[in-house]
Design a protein around this motif. Structure first.
Motif, PDB file in Angstrom:
ATOM      1  N   ARG A 190     -18.361 -48.551   3.050  1.00 21.63           N
ATOM      2  CA  ARG A 190     -19.080 -48.196   4.267  1.00 21.63           C
ATOM      3  C   ARG A 190     -18.219 -48.472   5.499  1.00 21.63           C
ATOM      4  NH1 ARG A 190     -22.463 -44.679   5.637  1.00 21.63           N
ATOM      5  NH2 ARG A 190     -23.480 -45.102   3.644  1.00 21.63           N
ATOM      6  N   TRP A 193     -15.856 -45.602   5.858  1.00 16.54           N
ATOM      7  CA  TRP A 193     -16.579 -44.457   6.398  1.00 16.54           C
ATOM      8  C   TRP A 193     -16.849 -44.637   7.893  1.00 16.54           C
ATOM      9  CZ3 TRP A 193     -17.439 -39.674   5.028  1.00 16.54           C
ATOM     10  CH2 TRP A 193     -17.422 -39.306   3.678  1.00 16.54           C
ATOM     11  N   ASN A 194     -17.236 -45.840   8.289  1.00 15.30           N
ATOM     12  CA  ASN A 194     -17.532 -46.088   9.703  1.00 15.30           C
ATOM     13  C   ASN A 194     -16.305 -45.886  10.584  1.00 15.30           C
ATOM     14  OD1 ASN A 194     -20.225 -46.682   9.275  1.00 15.30           O
ATOM     15  ND2 ASN A 194     -19.907 -48.890   9.127  1.00 15.30           N
ATOM     16  N   HIS A 197     -15.801 -42.175  10.866  1.00 19.21           N
ATOM     17  CA  HIS A 197     -16.853 -41.591  11.699  1.00 19.21           C
ATOM     18  C   HIS A 197     -16.625 -41.887  13.182  1.00 19.21           C
ATOM     19  CE1 HIS A 197     -20.766 -41.700  13.816  1.00 19.21           C
ATOM     20  NE2 HIS A 197     -20.998 -40.593  13.130  1.00 19.21           N
ATOM     21  N   ASP A 198     -16.312 -43.132  13.493  1.00 20.08           N
ATOM     22  CA  ASP A 198     -16.119 -43.518  14.894  1.00 20.08           C
ATOM     23  C   ASP A 198     -14.956 -42.758  15.521  1.00 20.08           C
ATOM     24  OD1 ASP A 198     -18.203 -45.260  14.579  1.00 20.08           O
ATOM     25  OD2 ASP A 198     -16.975 -47.067  14.468  1.00 20.08           O
ATOM     26  N   LYS A 201     -16.030 -38.996  15.913  1.00 19.20           N
ATOM     27  CA  LYS A 201     -17.040 -38.874  16.977  1.00 19.20           C
ATOM     28  C   LYS A 201     -16.406 -39.091  18.353  1.00 19.20           C
ATOM     29  CE  LYS A 201     -21.462 -38.471  18.089  1.00 19.20           C
ATOM     30  NZ  LYS A 201     -21.432 -38.685  19.528  1.00 19.20           N
ATOM     31  N   ALA A 249     -12.960 -35.665   3.747  1.00 24.38           N
ATOM     32  CA  ALA A 249     -13.144 -35.817   5.198  1.00 24.38           C
ATOM     33  C   ALA A 249     -11.848 -36.306   5.847  1.00 24.38           C
ATOM     34  CB  ALA A 249     -14.283 -36.801   5.473  1.00 24.38           C
ATOM     35  N   LEU A 283     -17.819 -34.177  10.719  1.00 27.28           N
ATOM     36  CA  LEU A 283     -19.008 -35.001  10.949  1.00 27.28           C
ATOM     37  C   LEU A 283     -20.128 -34.648   9.989  1.00 27.28           C
ATOM     38  CD1 LEU A 283     -19.121 -35.116  14.866  1.00 27.28           C
ATOM     39  CD2 LEU A 283     -18.609 -37.019  13.324  1.00 27.28           C
ATOM     40  N   LYS A 285     -19.910 -34.343   6.998  1.00 24.61           N
ATOM     41  CA  LYS A 285     -19.697 -35.076   5.750  1.00 24.61           C
ATOM     42  C   LYS A 285     -20.465 -36.393   5.732  1.00 24.61           C
ATOM     43  CE  LYS A 285     -16.476 -32.342   4.021  1.00 24.61           C
ATOM     44  NZ  LYS A 285     -16.612 -31.644   2.705  1.00 24.61           N
ATOM     45  N   PHE A 286     -20.898 -36.832   6.925  1.00 24.90           N
ATOM     46  CA  PHE A 286     -21.528 -38.130   7.015  1.00 24.90           C
ATOM     47  C   PHE A 286     -23.044 -38.012   6.809  1.00 24.90           C
ATOM     48  CE2 PHE A 286     -17.581 -38.406   9.247  1.00 24.90           C
ATOM     49  CZ  PHE A 286     -17.092 -39.656   8.935  1.00 24.90           C
TER      50      PHE A 286
END
Length: 288
Positions: A190, A193-194, A197-198, A201, A249, A283, A285-286
């Motif tokens: 996780r 992934w974070n 993602h961050d 984004k 991703a 995004l 993918k999340f």
């Protein structure tokens, strides 16, 4: 998710200790409390910096902070005690950099140790009445106030219990450890992934057109693409479960970044918009 994490990763800890030169000044503290007519002796807390603005000491502190950030960037969370998960595929590269950083840390300490007596003398003028020579550690022992201790350990396996317990209790212990290990693996994944993602984004938001057509576009810094590219390299090793969705991703972001340059993004609204559409597909993918 069932992963034999003991064969794909190891645990690493880095304990860095730095003498800060901070000392509680009870005498001045009492003077402040009395001078302000405070009723409680705990109304104020006074600490003084024995080596205020001493660059050799601040350099060690900055480097220690940088080392901790580097450790977090190249590993995944594992336990509350400070142990981090390091993929075995990245061990030798990581170990080489750790050794380089350790050598640099002690080189900085040597510089500080050499200049320490002169720094004490200069503090006599800077601190005025706050200066007390006996509060400073002896120059011959000052290096012992610092430490740089990396430690590598295998990830314990569920059956690795060196305790004498009844068979039924041992079975229960193994079950609990297996469940806890699985939870920690999920937490580590996780975290990866974070990070992704961050980063995506942040790029997506930075490239957005201003709501007011007359307002200037958001500034696009060189570091945006550099940081994204660096993360893609790190994540190729940190994907300890070989999650195909995470890897897809990561590859998509890497492909986007490799085709971009900061100058073109700044000058072309069309390129910014098309890039945002590509980032939007990442995004998607999340699941959060």
């Amino acid at each position: 998710m069932t992963v034999n994490i003991s064969t794909s990763a190891m645990l690493v800890e880095l304990n860095i200790s730095v003498w800060t030169g901070r000392k509680k000044d009870k005498e001045t503290e009492a003077e402040v409390v009395k001078g302000k007519n405070a009723k409680s002796s705990k109304a104020a807390s006074v600490h003084k910096h024995l080596l205020a603005d001493a660059e050799p000491l601040m350099a060690i502190g900055r480097f220690a902070s940088d080392c901790r950030s580097w450790l977090y960037h190249n590993t995944l969370p594992w336990s509350d005690s400070g142990a981090r998960l390091l993929p075995t595929a990245n061990f030798f590269t990581f170990k080489q950099e750790m050794s380089r950083r350790e050598a640099h840390f002690w080189a900085l300490v040597s510089v500080f140790e050499r200049e320490y007596p002169a720094l004490i003398t200069s503090m006599a003028m800077q601190l005025g009445a706050l200066f007390k020579r006996d509060e400073y550690p002896d120059p011959s022992t000052i290096a012992s106030k610092f430490g740089f201790r990396p430690q590598f350990n295998p990830v314990p396996e569920a059956g690795d219990f060196r305790v004498d317990v009844a068979a039924d209790a041992l079975v229960e212990l193994r079950k609990e450890y297996a469940a806890e290990a699985e939870r920690r693996v999920e937490q580590a994944v996780r975290d990866a992934w974070n990070r992704l993602h961050d980063t995506v984004k942040h790029m997506y938001d930075k490239l957005a057109p201003p709501k007011d057509p007359n307002a200037p576009t958001k500034r696009i810094h060189e570091t945006m693409l550099a940081n994204a590219s660096e993360l893609c390299g790190v994540l190729s090793a940190l994907n300890i479960t070989n999650d195909p969705v995470l890897e897809d991703a990561r590859r998509k972001l890497e492909g986007i970044v490799l085709r971009l340059d900061t100058k073109s993004l700044r000058e072309s609204p069309e390129l910014r918009e098309s890039t945002r559409k590509q980032l939007e597909s990442v995004l998607d993918k999340f699941s959060f």
